[in-house]
Design an enzyme around this catalytic site. Structure first.
Site, PDB file in Angstrom:
ATOM      1  N   CYS A  28      82.387   4.256  55.947  1.00 53.03           N
ATOM      2  CA  CYS A  28      83.409   4.082  54.795  1.00 53.03           C
ATOM      3  C   CYS A  28      83.940   5.520  54.721  1.00 53.03           C
ATOM      4  O   CYS A  28      83.452   6.554  54.943  1.00 53.03           O
ATOM      5  CB  CYS A  28      82.417   4.098  53.479  1.00 53.03           C
ATOM      6  N   PRO A  29      85.284   5.459  54.628  1.00 50.27           N
ATOM      7  CA  PRO A  29      86.187   4.631  54.408  1.00 50.27           C
ATOM      8  C   PRO A  29      87.000   4.014  55.391  1.00 50.27           C
ATOM      9  O   PRO A  29      87.728   3.213  55.166  1.00 50.27           O
ATOM     10  CB  PRO A  29      87.232   5.393  53.314  1.00 50.27           C
TER      11      PRO A  29
END
Lengths: 162, 74
Positions: free
Chosen positions: B12-13
């Protein structure tokens, strides 16, 4: 970029200019942009260092004080860790740790932010104080603006201060 | 034309950032196969694609444990 009027908006004030906090700001920004939000990043004070075209230590400015501040603060490559900076060694160690765990590095996050069309705005007042011109900053800086513009643009946005 | 993206090594991200950027480069009607891990990517990538109006055609576990193959149509 043309955006629908009902798009969710996020505005991030990048004040601190610390390495770790900048990673957090760009992580939120890219995550928000990738999930269809309109994102503005407003860079002020120490945050301006992340936008300098020259990423190392350069004596930008006219006055001796501004030159000293700009040289000592440096650019994106010199951002300090907010805790346990150890004279600038820690951000490099942290980058290695991030790579080891497949976490995007700060330059990768910045590149993704540009690719996603995140709006980058620099604070006019902080630029005056530090004697940083628009030409001293990366070309992705879309606008130089004050607090009134920022507030107007962020009226229906979530505002995050980092 | 079918495109392919492996985001099993991303976190993430960058998982959904890479998918979003790839989809932005593609033309309407083209398909994207995404190999992703269970957990956060499997929860967020299909959802964020659907929210943006892309069609998730299939979402199946692969032979390799903990990995899924997603097919998205732009």
């Amino acid at each position: 970029m043309n955006l629908p009027a009902n798009k969710k908006k996020v505005s991030i004030v990048c004040f601190s200019g610390d390495f770790d906090k900048m990673v957090a700001a760009f992580t939120i920004a890219t995550g928000a942009a990738a999930t269809n939000r309109e994102v503005t990043m407003f860079f002020t004070f120490w945050g301006l260092n992340a936008l300098k075209r020259k990423k190392g230590r350069v004596a930008t400015g006219n006055s001796i004080m501004a030159k000293a501040f700009n040289f000592l603060m440096g650019g994106l490559n010199n951002l300090p860790l907010s805790r346990l900076n150890f004279f600038g060694i820690s951000p490099k160690l942290m980058t290695n740790m991030m790579q080891k765990h497949n976490v995007a590095s700060l330059p990768e996050l910045v590149e993704a932010a540009h690719a996603l069309g995140i709006r980058i705005v620099a604070c006019e007042m902080a630029m005056h104080i530090l004697e940083v011109e628009k030409s001293d900053m990366i070309e992705e800086v879309e606008d130089v603006a004050g607090v009134a513009t920022f507030l107007n643009e962020s009226e229906d946005a979530h505002i995050i201060f980092i | 034309m079918k495109h392919f993206l492996d985001i099993t090594r991303e976190t993430c991200p960058m998982t959904f950032v890479k998918v979003k950027l790839k989809l932005a480069q593609m033309s309407e009607g083209e398909q994207l196969e995404v190999l992703l891990n269970e957990g956060e990517p499997l929860e967020n990538v299909p959802r964020s694609c659907e929210e943006q109006g892309y069609k998730v055609l299939s979402n199946d576990p692969t032979d390799e444990k903990g990995k899924h193959m997603l097919v998205i149509e732009k």
